[in-house]
Design a protein around this motif. Structure first.
Motif, PDB file in Angstrom:
ATOM      1  N   PRO A  13       1.356  -1.663   0.050  1.00 45.76           N
ATOM      2  CA  PRO A  13      -0.191  -0.150  -0.189  1.00 45.76           C
ATOM      3  C   PRO A  13       0.609   1.365   0.003  1.00 45.76           C
ATOM      4  O   PRO A  13       2.052   1.497   0.833  1.00 45.76           O
ATOM      5  CB  PRO A  13      -0.877   0.060   1.433  1.00 45.76           C
ATOM      6  CG  PRO A  13      -0.954  -1.564   1.518  1.00 45.76           C
ATOM      7  CD  PRO A  13       0.479  -2.063   1.260  1.00 45.76           C
ATOM      8  N   GLY A  14      -0.043   2.447  -0.782  1.00 47.62           N
ATOM      9  CA  GLY A  14       0.974   3.100  -0.793  1.00 47.62           C
ATOM     10  C   GLY A  14       2.510   3.282  -1.817  1.00 47.62           C
ATOM     11  O   GLY A  14       3.079   3.990  -2.417  1.00 47.62           O
ATOM     12  N   TRP A  15       2.571   2.209  -2.388  1.00 51.43           N
ATOM     13  CA  TRP A  15       3.583   1.948  -4.061  1.00 51.43           C
ATOM     14  C   TRP A  15       2.538   1.453  -5.151  1.00 51.43           C
ATOM     15  O   TRP A  15       3.444   1.035  -5.935  1.00 51.43           O
ATOM     16  CB  TRP A  15       4.614   1.031  -3.166  1.00 51.43           C
ATOM     17  CG  TRP A  15       5.159   1.349  -2.208  1.00 51.43           C
ATOM     18  CD1 TRP A  15       4.506   1.221  -1.149  1.00 51.43           C
ATOM     19  CD2 TRP A  15       6.381   1.891  -1.842  1.00 51.43           C
ATOM     20  NE1 TRP A  15       6.132   1.990   0.223  1.00 51.43           N
ATOM     21  CE2 TRP A  15       6.761   2.378  -0.974  1.00 51.43           C
ATOM     22  CE3 TRP A  15       7.633   2.265  -2.899  1.00 51.43           C
ATOM     23  CZ2 TRP A  15       8.331   3.281  -0.286  1.00 51.43           C
ATOM     24  CZ3 TRP A  15       8.836   2.847  -3.155  1.00 51.43           C
ATOM     25  CH2 TRP A  15       9.057   3.133  -1.282  1.00 51.43           C
ATOM     26  N   GLU A  16       2.165   1.362  -5.176  1.00 55.59           N
ATOM     27  CA  GLU A  16       0.539   1.273  -6.284  1.00 55.59           C
ATOM     28  C   GLU A  16       1.565   2.088  -7.542  1.00 55.59           C
ATOM     29  O   GLU A  16       1.230   1.107  -8.449  1.00 55.59           O
ATOM     30  CB  GLU A  16      -0.443   0.706  -5.602  1.00 55.59           C
ATOM     31  CG  GLU A  16      -1.221   0.623  -4.743  1.00 55.59           C
ATOM     32  CD  GLU A  16      -1.447   0.916  -3.530  1.00 55.59           C
ATOM     33  OE1 GLU A  16      -1.824   0.336  -2.433  1.00 55.59           O
ATOM     34  OE2 GLU A  16      -0.482   2.271  -3.438  1.00 55.59           O
ATOM     35  N   THR A  17       1.903   2.935  -7.617  1.00 49.60           N
ATOM     36  CA  THR A  17       1.823   3.704  -8.217  1.00 49.60           C
ATOM     37  C   THR A  17       3.484   3.448  -9.244  1.00 49.60           C
ATOM     38  O   THR A  17       3.706   3.406 -10.769  1.00 49.60           O
ATOM     39  CB  THR A  17       2.295   5.488  -8.018  1.00 49.60           C
ATOM     40  OG1 THR A  17       3.196   5.575  -6.821  1.00 49.60           O
ATOM     41  CG2 THR A  17       1.469   6.227  -7.463  1.00 49.60           C
ATOM     42  N   HIS A  39      12.991   0.046   1.348  1.00 49.88           N
ATOM     43  CA  HIS A  39      12.303   0.646   1.901  1.00 49.88           C
ATOM     44  C   HIS A  39      13.063   0.808   3.117  1.00 49.88           C
ATOM     45  O   HIS A  39      12.054  -0.312   4.331  1.00 49.88           O
ATOM     46  CB  HIS A  39      11.762   1.542   2.016  1.00 49.88           C
ATOM     47  CG  HIS A  39      11.499   2.976   1.761  1.00 49.88           C
ATOM     48  ND1 HIS A  39      10.450   4.129   2.425  1.00 49.88           N
ATOM     49  CD2 HIS A  39      12.412   4.015   1.416  1.00 49.88           C
ATOM     50  CE1 HIS A  39      10.517   4.629   2.721  1.00 49.88           C
ATOM     51  NE2 HIS A  39      11.448   4.916   2.523  1.00 49.88           N
ATOM     52  N   VAL A  44       8.979  -3.919  -0.959  1.00 47.72           N
ATOM     53  CA  VAL A  44       7.809  -2.791  -1.208  1.00 47.72           C
ATOM     54  C   VAL A  44       7.058  -2.950  -2.401  1.00 47.72           C
ATOM     55  O   VAL A  44       6.248  -2.759  -2.060  1.00 47.72           O
ATOM     56  CB  VAL A  44       7.360  -1.451  -0.510  1.00 47.72           C
ATOM     57  CG1 VAL A  44       8.040  -1.278   0.536  1.00 47.72           C
ATOM     58  CG2 VAL A  44       8.809  -0.623  -0.846  1.00 47.72           C
ATOM     59  N   SER A 399       7.335   7.720  -4.188  1.00 48.26           N
ATOM     60  CA  SER A 399       6.408   6.688  -3.032  1.00 48.26           C
ATOM     61  C   SER A 399       7.427   7.176  -1.649  1.00 48.26           C
ATOM     62  O   SER A 399       7.073   6.915  -0.941  1.00 48.26           O
ATOM     63  CB  SER A 399       6.610   5.753  -3.559  1.00 48.26           C
ATOM     64  OG  SER A 399       5.618   5.358  -4.998  1.00 48.26           O
ATOM     65  N   ALA A 402       6.999  10.240  -0.013  1.00 51.06           N
ATOM     66  CA  ALA A 402       5.844  10.503   0.575  1.00 51.06           C
ATOM     67  C   ALA A 402       5.981   9.733   1.704  1.00 51.06           C
ATOM     68  O   ALA A 402       4.947  10.221   2.977  1.00 51.06           O
ATOM     69  CB  ALA A 402       4.702  10.266  -0.566  1.00 51.06           C
ATOM     70  N   ARG A 403       7.126   8.812   2.358  1.00 48.22           N
ATOM     71  CA  ARG A 403       6.872   8.360   3.647  1.00 48.22           C
ATOM     72  C   ARG A 403       7.934   8.883   3.809  1.00 48.22           C
ATOM     73  O   ARG A 403       8.758   8.406   5.092  1.00 48.22           O
ATOM     74  CB  ARG A 403       6.978   6.893   3.522  1.00 48.22           C
ATOM     75  CG  ARG A 403       5.889   6.208   2.457  1.00 48.22           C
ATOM     76  CD  ARG A 403       5.746   5.397   2.181  1.00 48.22           C
ATOM     77  NE  ARG A 403       4.679   4.983   1.500  1.00 48.22           N
ATOM     78  CZ  ARG A 403       3.164   5.722   0.576  1.00 48.22           C
ATOM     79  NH1 ARG A 403       4.195   6.690   0.402  1.00 48.22           N
ATOM     80  NH2 ARG A 403       2.696   5.289   0.567  1.00 48.22           N
ATOM     81  N   SER A 404       8.862   9.997   4.258  1.00 49.46           N
ATOM     82  CA  SER A 404       9.963  10.525   5.286  1.00 49.46           C
ATOM     83  C   SER A 404       9.029  11.425   6.450  1.00 49.46           C
ATOM     84  O   SER A 404       8.097  11.421   5.887  1.00 49.46           O
ATOM     85  CB  SER A 404      10.469  11.854   3.739  1.00 49.46           C
ATOM     86  OG  SER A 404      11.046  10.487   2.543  1.00 49.46           O
TER      87      SER A 404
END
Length: 404
Positions: A13-17, A39, A44, A399, A402-404
């Motif tokens: 989730p969050g890495w679909e792109t 990651h 991921v 991606s 966005a998770r940093s």
């Protein structure tokens, strides 16, 4: 051919792109491919592409394994750094300290670092333009003995030129002298086994059923074309550098031919003969940055040393230097560093590309580790980054940010 590639595997989730971008990048690829991402030590992304109209096999998936070509050099570098980290190998010491025969013919001052950074002056196994063919290329003992007796084409350490196949035998022999086992055996016991990697330098027979062959999308240049190209650079046919570069091309062709056979895949060709998949490449590079399920390969200090540029001040030997830095690459100790044709994950990242488009890399700054493996050899480094990389690289970086 153009269309949307059929992608298998998964993205967290969050890495679909990344999955979507990988599919777009593979849309025009005539072969199959894999992309895997870690990651901060956590997997991921683990994807494979092989769609209708592609020549990749229908059974191709994330467990398939294929030839890595020069991505293998990064695996060899990891072994050297492990020995250095353990206090068994001084990378700044003369090669002859560990391999006494290597001190012959003006090579006494050559350091292990010179081998790792392609500064040794031995870019081919022979000074004969026809190169070392098969089966001689698979005779490790003869190739190592020849390298030990050869005179370098330039003063070691004074110039840089990519050692396409000899790198593996040079660094690999130092590892063998220090560790007491071949580089393939050392990698298997000290790197692959602790991490559970599907990566080999010398493919075991029991894994052959998972192997998927590579293919080239364009004809290889003929010897006459190579000679003409070198002549255009100012190298006469009799120039030792011209002979060595033509030998390199012939030896690479022989290596590619060998890797299409069981014998060649079983042999250790540590400059280009590694075999594995993207998932394991990503896991390997993740373990260079931090623990992966409790296993960390290299310390932060070792990694920082490994990715410090060692050759930006050097040019290829004349007349290839071009006077303006043309043709230069960026290397740390055994690892490639970002440059315009190989941007990797941005400044601070490190890794190694392989002929045709394979890639293994990591970036300490954002905790990313990536593996990409393909069956279609289509990347042309002189033309810039592989178009297949562009979209998924941007999606991976976005991606992670966005998770940093």
């Amino acid at each position: 051919m153009s269309g949307e590639a059929v992608v298998s595997g998964w993205a967290a989730p969050g890495w679909e792109t990344v999955r979507e971008a990988f599919a777009r990048g593979q849309a025009d690829d005539p072969g199959a491919a894999q992309l895997a991402v870690h990651h901060h030590g956590r997997p991921v992304v683990d994807l494979a592409s092989s769609g209708p109209g592609q020549t990749g096999p229908a059974s191709y998936g994330t467990d398939s394994v294929g030839v890595l070509m020069s991505v293998t050099k990064g695996l060899v570098a990891v072994c050297a750094h492990l020995l250095s980290q353990r206090g068994m190998l001084d990378l700044d010491a003369p090669v002859a300290r560990y391999w006494p025969e290597y001190g012959a013919a003006g090579k006494g001052a050559t350091t292990v670092a010179d081998l790792l950074t392609h500064r040794a002056g031995l870019p081919a196994f022979t000074c004969d333009a026809s190169g070392v063919g098969l089966p001689g290329l698979l005779d490790r003992e003869s190739r190592v003995a020849e390298l030990a007796s050869m005179r370098p084409l330039w003063e070691p350490g004074s110039a840089f030129l990519y050692h396409a196949l000899t790198y593996g035998h040079l660094v690999g022999e130092v590892i063998r002298r220090v560790a007491g086992v071949s580089v393939g055996a050392f990698f298997a016991s000290e790197v692959a086994r602790p991490l559970g990697l599907d990566l080999w330098i010398g493919l075991p027979e029991e894994v052959e059923h998972r192997f998927v062959p590579q293919f080239s999308v364009r004809p290889e240049p003929t010897p006459a074309q190579i000679s003409g190209f070198l002549a255009g650079l100012g190298l006469s046919p009799a120039d030792p550098l011209s002979l060595a570069l033509r030998a390199t091309a012939a030896e690479l062709a022989a290596a590619t031919e060998a890797l299409a056979t069981r014998r060649g895949r079983a042999a250790e060709l540590p400059g280009a003969g590694g075999i594995g998949n993207a998932r394991s490449l990503s896991r390997l590079y993740a373990a260079l940055l931090g623990p992966v399920e409790g296993v960390r390969l290299l310390s932060r200090q070792t990694v920082d040393r490994a990715r410090t540029s060692r050759n930006e001040h050097l040019a290829p030997p004349p007349p290839l230097d071009g006077g303006d830095g043309a043709g230069r690459s960026r290397f740390g100790l055994g690892f490639e560093l970002p440059r315009p044709g190989l941007p990797m994950l941005g400044e601070g990242s490190f890794g190694h590309a392989g002929a045709g488009g394979r890639l293994g890399m990591a970036c300490p700054g954002n905790g990313l580790a990536v593996g990409y493996v393909c069956t279609a050899m289509s990347w042309e480094p002189a033309a810039g980054p592989d178009p297949r990389w562009t979209e998924w690289t941007a999606a991976v970086l976005a991606s992670a940010a966005a998770r940093s």
